[in-house]
Design a protein around this motif. Structure first.
Motif, short mmCIF file in Angstrom:
data_model
loop_
_atom_site.label_atom_id
_atom_site.label_comp_id
_atom_site.label_asym_id
_atom_site.label_seq_id
_atom_site.Cartn_x
_atom_site.Cartn_y
_atom_site.Cartn_z
N MET A 39 0.86 -1.17 0.00
CA MET A 39 0.00 0.00 0.00
C MET A 39 0.91 1.23 0.00
O MET A 39 1.91 1.27 0.69
N LYS A 40 0.51 2.21 -0.76
CA LYS A 40 1.32 3.42 -0.84
C LYS A 40 1.23 4.21 0.47
O LYS A 40 0.21 4.22 1.14
N LYS A 41 2.34 4.86 0.78
CA LYS A 41 2.43 5.66 1.99
C LYS A 41 1.36 6.75 2.04
O LYS A 41 0.81 7.04 3.10
N ALA A 42 1.05 7.33 0.90
CA ALA A 42 0.05 8.41 0.85
C ALA A 42 -1.32 7.92 1.33
O ALA A 42 -2.03 8.65 2.02
N ALA B 293 -5.40 -0.20 -1.10
CA ALA B 293 -5.02 -1.61 -1.20
C ALA B 293 -5.32 -2.17 -2.59
O ALA B 293 -4.58 -3.02 -3.08
N SER B 294 -6.38 -1.69 -3.21
CA SER B 294 -6.73 -2.21 -4.53
C SER B 294 -5.70 -1.86 -5.59
O SER B 294 -5.59 -2.53 -6.60
N LYS B 295 -4.92 -0.82 -5.33
CA LYS B 295 -3.91 -0.38 -6.28
C LYS B 295 -2.56 -1.09 -6.07
O LYS B 295 -1.64 -0.90 -6.86
N ASP B 296 -2.45 -1.89 -5.03
CA ASP B 296 -1.18 -2.54 -4.70
C ASP B 296 -1.39 -4.05 -4.60
O ASP B 296 -2.14 -4.53 -3.75
N ARG B 297 -0.74 -4.78 -5.44
CA ARG B 297 -0.91 -6.23 -5.51
C ARG B 297 -0.63 -6.92 -4.18
O ARG B 297 -1.30 -7.88 -3.81
N LYS B 298 0.34 -6.43 -3.44
CA LYS B 298 0.69 -7.05 -2.15
C LYS B 298 -0.30 -6.69 -1.04
O LYS B 298 -0.43 -7.43 -0.07
N SER B 299 -0.97 -5.57 -1.17
CA SER B 299 -1.90 -5.12 -0.12
C SER B 299 -3.29 -5.69 -0.25
O SER B 299 -4.04 -5.73 0.72
N TRP C 101 -4.09 -8.42 2.22
CA TRP C 101 -4.17 -7.88 3.58
C TRP C 101 -5.55 -7.27 3.81
O TRP C 101 -6.21 -7.56 4.80
N TYR C 102 -5.97 -6.42 2.88
CA TYR C 102 -7.28 -5.78 3.04
C TYR C 102 -8.39 -6.82 3.00
O TYR C 102 -9.34 -6.74 3.77
N GLY C 103 -8.27 -7.79 2.12
CA GLY C 103 -9.27 -8.84 2.03
C GLY C 103 -9.43 -9.59 3.33
O GLY C 103 -10.54 -10.00 3.72
N GLY C 104 -8.35 -9.74 4.09
CA GLY C 104 -8.41 -10.41 5.38
C GLY C 104 -8.97 -9.52 6.48
O GLY C 104 -9.40 -10.01 7.52
#
Length: 72
Positions: free
Chosen positions: A1-4, A54-60, A63-66
């Protein structure tokens, strides 16, 4: 997830905290209702920011789904 995205969510969390203080300080129903409404709006926006970020970051995404079930 981006810092912003995280920073934006944290700013909104600070706003939500202020609305909780207003809820506790309310001396009549109208003040309570207004603060409660604002708290709900900001709390919802925190979730929206995290979901969007989170939707913009493959790794996040996982995490958000959980975490999404915690909101219900």
């Amino acid at each position: 997830m981006k810092k912003a995205g995280i920073e934006k969510a944290l700013k909104r969390l600070t706003l939500a905290s202020g609305h909780l203080k207003a809820i506790r300080a309310a001396t009549d129903y109208e003040a309570f209702e207004a603060a409660w409404y604002q708290f709900l709006v900001v709390a919802n926006s925190i979730d929206n920011v995290l979901e969007f970020s989170a939707s913009k970051d493959r790794k996040s995404r996982p995490w958000y789904g959980g975490k999404i079930h915690l909101r219900v």
